[in-house]
Scaffold this motif. Structure first.
Motif, mmCIF file in Angstrom:
data_model
loop_
_atom_site.group_PDB
_atom_site.id
_atom_site.type_symbol
_atom_site.label_atom_id
_atom_site.label_comp_id
_atom_site.label_asym_id
_atom_site.label_seq_id
_atom_site.Cartn_x
_atom_site.Cartn_y
_atom_site.Cartn_z
ATOM 1 N N GLU A 560 17.554 -19.747 -36.098
ATOM 2 C CA GLU A 560 18.952 -19.320 -36.129
ATOM 3 C C GLU A 560 19.311 -18.986 -37.576
ATOM 4 N N PRO A 561 20.122 -17.957 -37.817
ATOM 5 C CA PRO A 561 20.481 -17.634 -39.198
ATOM 6 C C PRO A 561 21.200 -18.798 -39.866
ATOM 7 N N PRO A 562 20.931 -19.073 -41.136
ATOM 8 C CA PRO A 562 21.627 -20.165 -41.820
ATOM 9 C C PRO A 562 23.087 -19.810 -42.064
ATOM 10 N N GLY A 563 23.940 -20.834 -41.938
ATOM 11 C CA GLY A 563 25.361 -20.624 -42.168
ATOM 12 C C GLY A 563 26.195 -21.204 -41.039
ATOM 13 N N ILE A 564 27.421 -20.711 -40.918
ATOM 14 C CA ILE A 564 28.357 -21.182 -39.898
ATOM 15 C C ILE A 564 28.301 -20.231 -38.704
ATOM 16 N N VAL A 565 27.959 -20.787 -37.546
ATOM 17 C CA VAL A 565 27.861 -20.014 -36.312
ATOM 18 C C VAL A 565 29.066 -20.334 -35.440
ATOM 19 N N LEU A 566 29.699 -19.293 -34.930
ATOM 20 C CA LEU A 566 30.865 -19.443 -34.067
ATOM 21 C C LEU A 566 30.492 -18.985 -32.668
ATOM 22 N N SER A 567 30.799 -19.812 -31.678
ATOM 23 C CA SER A 567 30.533 -19.489 -30.278
ATOM 24 C C SER A 567 31.846 -19.452 -29.521
ATOM 25 N N ALA A 568 32.035 -18.408 -28.730
ATOM 26 C CA ALA A 568 33.241 -18.270 -27.918
ATOM 27 C C ALA A 568 32.842 -17.788 -26.538
ATOM 28 N N ALA A 569 33.475 -18.334 -25.509
ATOM 29 C CA ALA A 569 33.150 -17.964 -24.131
ATOM 30 C C ALA A 569 34.385 -18.112 -23.264
ATOM 31 N N THR A 570 34.467 -17.283 -22.238
ATOM 32 C CA THR A 570 35.549 -17.363 -21.264
ATOM 33 C C THR A 570 35.050 -16.810 -19.942
ATOM 34 N N SER A 571 35.787 -17.054 -18.878
ATOM 35 C CA SER A 571 35.430 -16.580 -17.543
ATOM 36 C C SER A 571 36.634 -15.899 -16.908
ATOM 37 N N VAL A 572 36.382 -14.795 -16.202
ATOM 38 C CA VAL A 572 37.444 -14.037 -15.524
ATOM 39 C C VAL A 572 36.949 -13.635 -14.147
ATOM 40 N N TRP A 573 37.885 -13.302 -13.290
ATOM 41 C CA TRP A 573 37.555 -12.795 -11.960
ATOM 42 C C TRP A 573 37.568 -11.278 -11.989
ATOM 43 N N VAL A 574 36.538 -10.660 -11.421
ATOM 44 C CA VAL A 574 36.430 -9.199 -11.368
ATOM 45 C C VAL A 574 36.266 -8.796 -9.902
ATOM 46 N N PRO A 575 37.094 -7.870 -9.393
ATOM 47 C CA PRO A 575 37.050 -7.515 -7.961
ATOM 48 C C PRO A 575 35.927 -6.548 -7.607
ATOM 49 N N VAL A 576 34.698 -6.855 -8.000
ATOM 50 C CA VAL A 576 33.519 -6.081 -7.600
ATOM 51 C C VAL A 576 32.413 -7.057 -7.232
ATOM 52 N N SER A 577 31.420 -6.566 -6.505
ATOM 53 C CA SER A 577 30.326 -7.435 -6.072
ATOM 54 C C SER A 577 29.423 -7.798 -7.243
ATOM 55 N N ARG A 578 28.677 -8.882 -7.082
ATOM 56 C CA ARG A 578 27.743 -9.308 -8.123
ATOM 57 C C ARG A 578 26.693 -8.240 -8.403
ATOM 58 N N GLN A 579 26.187 -7.598 -7.340
ATOM 59 C CA GLN A 579 25.138 -6.609 -7.506
ATOM 60 C C GLN A 579 25.612 -5.427 -8.350
ATOM 61 N N ARG A 580 26.808 -4.938 -8.072
ATOM 62 C CA ARG A 580 27.330 -3.795 -8.815
ATOM 63 C C ARG A 580 27.571 -4.156 -10.278
ATOM 64 N N LEU A 581 28.134 -5.322 -10.509
ATOM 65 C CA LEU A 581 28.411 -5.747 -11.876
ATOM 66 C C LEU A 581 27.118 -5.973 -12.656
ATOM 67 N N PHE A 582 26.128 -6.571 -12.020
ATOM 68 C CA PHE A 582 24.838 -6.821 -12.665
ATOM 69 C C PHE A 582 24.132 -5.510 -13.010
ATOM 70 N N ASP A 583 24.111 -4.573 -12.073
ATOM 71 C CA ASP A 583 23.457 -3.284 -12.323
ATOM 72 C C ASP A 583 24.136 -2.530 -13.462
ATOM 73 N N PHE A 584 25.448 -2.626 -13.557
ATOM 74 C CA PHE A 584 26.168 -1.934 -14.624
ATOM 75 C C PHE A 584 25.827 -2.536 -15.993
ATOM 76 N N LEU A 585 25.811 -3.867 -16.091
ATOM 77 C CA LEU A 585 25.615 -4.509 -17.392
ATOM 78 C C LEU A 585 24.183 -4.396 -17.891
ATOM 79 N N ARG A 586 23.214 -4.324 -17.014
ATOM 80 C CA ARG A 586 21.822 -4.274 -17.460
ATOM 81 C C ARG A 586 21.313 -2.851 -17.669
ATOM 82 N N ASP A 587 22.084 -1.865 -17.271
ATOM 83 C CA ASP A 587 21.656 -0.468 -17.392
ATOM 84 C C ASP A 587 21.804 -0.015 -18.840
ATOM 85 N N GLU A 588 20.674 0.259 -19.514
ATOM 86 C CA GLU A 588 20.727 0.653 -20.919
ATOM 87 C C GLU A 588 21.405 2.010 -21.117
#
Length: 751
Positions: A560-588
């Motif tokens: 890991e790079p030396p220094g101060i690392v900041l992590s942020a995370a959140t969760s939201v609801w999206v009105p689409v299927s898992r398959q459609r969302l997964f295919d969109f995010l992994r498509d380069e």
């Protein structure tokens, strides 16, 4: 593909504990990479009139360090020819190579001595503690007959100890006879040939069913999958209102604790077998026969609570699932009974697992009758669902040739504040799996999950998912096990898949997969805030409760790079299927629509390493369109996978020089990366097509309705570990997450 016997050797390829120790030891060797250019000590002894040459400080590059470390592992004492070859290849002086190996050998010796000192110090502390406890026991002797204080002066000390041991052996013999009565179905007197039975053998007690008369089963309960192994009957075990783990105890107290744990293990095994029967009345099937619901009334009628009544305010979730897995029963049992290998098999589910105590290692060199105390942290990939911390016993038993059962059940901690678990918001009722060998190295696994938990600590957005049994249910364990075993089978195969168009060697593929495994593990720890990595939570009122922000200072972790690392995370609801969302995010090709690292254009996949039959289960290397010449030195490592329970896209920018070493089969521990990514879960709501919380047979994410999208980023806000975190840094990562979510929704044309 190699034979199924080799597929069983899972831990040999993914030993997380060994990887961690190797990484720590190798990093200490980095001090050997700092060299002084100039005369050696021998050269400076020529005389006082000779001016001493000023030394210049040099630091080797990461590439040079990795090459030297790799050569050191093969040959710690290179000859003159080998040193000359290394110096030419790494653009170093022969003297620098010689001094580096001298320093490295000295450091290796120091590390070994330090490790030996630590072990000796721990052993010394242990002996001191035992000595103190023995002195306390001797100063306050207790009479075993009446329970009152004893006066050792009335009899010799040796005779007093013999009487205590004799009373303990009598109690142990009576208890074993009582157990034998249950197992063998006929009375055995404790006064008849007392030497015929061992006085204290928990392995015998836990495995006696398989070695009893006529090979009868320990339990009279019919096993799942149509197996009937005997007619013995096990009586109903009494309720266990609250017990402590058998740790740090002595004498009769140890025997009492172990006896209680053995009784609890036997009762839990009986409950597991009854609840996994194919036609058990404990499960009510739906009209279409695809789903089944837990029958709470029937469960209350059949079983007494083995760990006490359900706490006020807790709710119950119970699920079971059966699947075919490409692993044999012995290999799976060994994996489940080893904490490190168990965590490696379920990396996105088990944040941390440790063995606390071993009560029995099993019988005859096998895991039959093995019983141990464990601690685990079970996670769901969202900052809105707390990690489930649970301390439990794990009991393994062989019921027939090729048929094993492994059961877990929580143990209460009592009222000792020093041993109390933090965030104790759940209990694991008898849960586990039945494993039956199938042809060609496969196994049929029936998995049961039974929890009681406090729903108030769960965010409203995730309550339907958990109540449906998908979040921590048996479906998720089976889906993860199938995906991991398929990946290991591909990894161990000597042939390269036709879908794998890379020119990587087998060693290069393994190094890339190991780097991707570390990247995904670090991403999960940043999202779920488990104790696997040390994070400090930040409570900032302006961000709201849906955003989890944490920070950590990295000083000596080379990954890991030396220094101060900041992590942020959140969760939201999206009105689409898992398959459609997964295919969109992994498509380069579509990455520029949401990723600022894409430089506003499509990315090109440079390397593709398949991890499963589906095209989405892979590790890939992406390259963005370079805006200027400097941008060409950065690539993006990405891991994606999808099963019946979850979908994940994790990525991290990595420099080209470090990746070249990894792809050639070099050590990946020195590659510094900060992961970001997404986790996609079904939302657990029901619609006209059924309930999204119920996983479809065969996996996939076309479950209709909406999805729960978790977004997590880790960024380096300052390269100095001593620097102070600023509000602007927190606002930056918060804006980055919000902007990314807005871009994803806009691209998918959803509100």
């Amino acid at each position: 593909m190699e034979g199924p016997s080799e597929i069983g050797l899972i831990g040999e390829n993914f030993d997380a504990g060994l990887m961690g120790r190797m990484r720590d030891d190798e990093y200490e060797s980095r001090s050997g990479s700092d060299n002084f250019e100039g005369a050696s000590g021998d050269d400076q002894d020529g005389g006082d009139d000779q001016p001493q040459r000023k030394k210049r400080y040099h630091r080797h590059t990461p590439h040079q360090i990795q090459e030297l470390e790799a050569f050191f592992k093969e040959c710690p004492h290179p000859d003159e020819k080998q040193r000359l070859d290394l110096s030419k290849r790494l653009a170093l002086e022969n003297k620098q190579v010689k001094f580096w190996f001298q320093n490295r050998r000295t450091q290796m010796k120091t590390q070994l001595e330090r490790h030996e000192n630590i072990m000796l110090r721990q052993e010394n502390d242990k002996l001191r503690a035992e000595n103190s406890l023995m002195k306390d026991a001797m100063s306050n002797p207790v009479c075993n007959n009446c329970g009152g204080p004893a006066i050792p002066g009335q009899i010799s000390f040796e005779e007093h100890q013999i009487r205590i041991e004799n009373a303990r052996l009598k109690d142990e013999l009576n208890r074993i006879c009582a157990l034998a009565n249950k197992f063998l179905g006929k009375p055995i007197s404790s006064l008849t040939n007392p030497m015929a039975l061992p006085t204290s053998n928990s392995g015998l007690e836990l495995g006696i069913g398989r070695n009893g008369i006529g090979g009868s089963s320990t339990l009279g309960t019919p096993l799942p999958m149509g197996l009937d192994l005997g007619d013995g009957v096990l009586g109903t075990q009494p309720a266990m209102p609250g017990i402590r783990p058998a740790l740090g105890l002595m004498g009769n107290e140890v025997q009492l604790e172990r006896s209680m744990l053995i009784d609890l293990a036997l009762a839990a095994m009986e409950e597991l077998l009854k609840m996994t029967q194919a036609e058990s009345p404990l499960w009510i099937k739906s009209l279409d026969g695809e789903k089944e619901m837990f029958n709470h009334e029937e469960y209350a009628r059949l079983f007494s609570p083995c760990i006490g009544p359900k706490p006020t305010g807790y709710i119950t979730e119970a699920t079971r699932e059966t699947g075919i897995v490409i692993i044999n029963s012995l290999a799976l049992v060994e994996t489940l009974m080893d904490a490190n290998r168990w965590a490696e098999m379920f990396p996105s589910m088990i944040a941390r697992a440790i063995n606390l105590d071993v009560i029995s290692n099993g019988m005859g060199g096998t895991r039959n009758g093995a019983l141990q105390v464990m601690h685990a942290e079970v996670q769901l990939l969202s900052p809105l669902v707390p990690v489930r911390q649970v301390r439990f016993i794990r009991f393994c038993k062989q019921h027939a040739e090729g048929v094993w059962a492994v059961v877990d059940v929580s143990i209460e901690i009592g009222h000792d504040a020093a041993n109390a678990q933090p965030f104790m918001s759940c209990r694991r009722l008898p849960s586990g799996c039945i494993v039956q060998d199938m042809p060609n190295g496969y196994s049929k696994v029936t998995w049961l999950e039974h929890w009681e938990y406090d729903e108030n600590v769960v965010h409203q957005l995730y309550r339907p998912l958990l109540s449906s049994g998908v979040g921590f249910g048996a479906h998720r364990w089976i889906a993860t096990l199938q995906r991991q075993c398929e990946c290991l089978a591909i990894l161990m195969s000597s042939s390269i898949s036709s879908d794998d168009h890379t020119a990587l060697s087998q060693a290069g593929r393994r190094s890339m997969l190991k780097l991707a495994q570390r990247m995904t593990s670090n991403f999960c720890s940043g999202v779920c805030a488990s104790s696997a990595r040390k994070w400090d939570s930040l409570h900032i009122g302006t961000l709201g409760d849906d955003m989890k922000v944490m920070t950590r200072k990295n000083v000596d972790d080379p990954g890991e790079p030396p220094g101060i690392v900041l992590s942020a995370a959140t969760s939201v609801w999206v009105p689409v299927s898992r398959q459609r969302l997964f295919d969109f995010l992994r498509d380069e090709r579509l990455r520029s629509e949401w990723d600022i690292l894409s430089n506003g254009g499509p990315m090109q996949e440079m390397v593709h390493i398949a991890k499963g039959q589906g095209h989405g289960n892979c590790v890939s290397l992406l390259r963005a369109n370079a805006v200027n010449a400097n941008d060409s030195s950065m690539l993006i490592l990405q891991e994606t996978w999808m099963d019946a329970s979850c979908s994940v896209v994790v990525y991290a920018p990595v420099d080209v020089q470090s990746l070249n070493v990894v792809m050639s089969g070099g050590d990946s521990a020195y590659v510094a990366l900060l992961p970001s990514g997404f986790a996609i879960l079904p939302d657990g709501h029901c619609n006209d097509n059924g309930c999204n919380g119920t996983l479809q047979k065969g996996g996939g994410g076309n479950d209709g309705g909406g999805s729960l999208l978790t977004v997590g980023f880790q960024i380096l806000v300052n390269s100095l570990p001593t620097a102070k975190l600023t509000v602007e840094s927190v606002d930056t990562v918060n804006n980055l997450i919000s902007c990314t979510i807005q871009k994803i929704k806009a691209s998918l044309r959803v509100a």
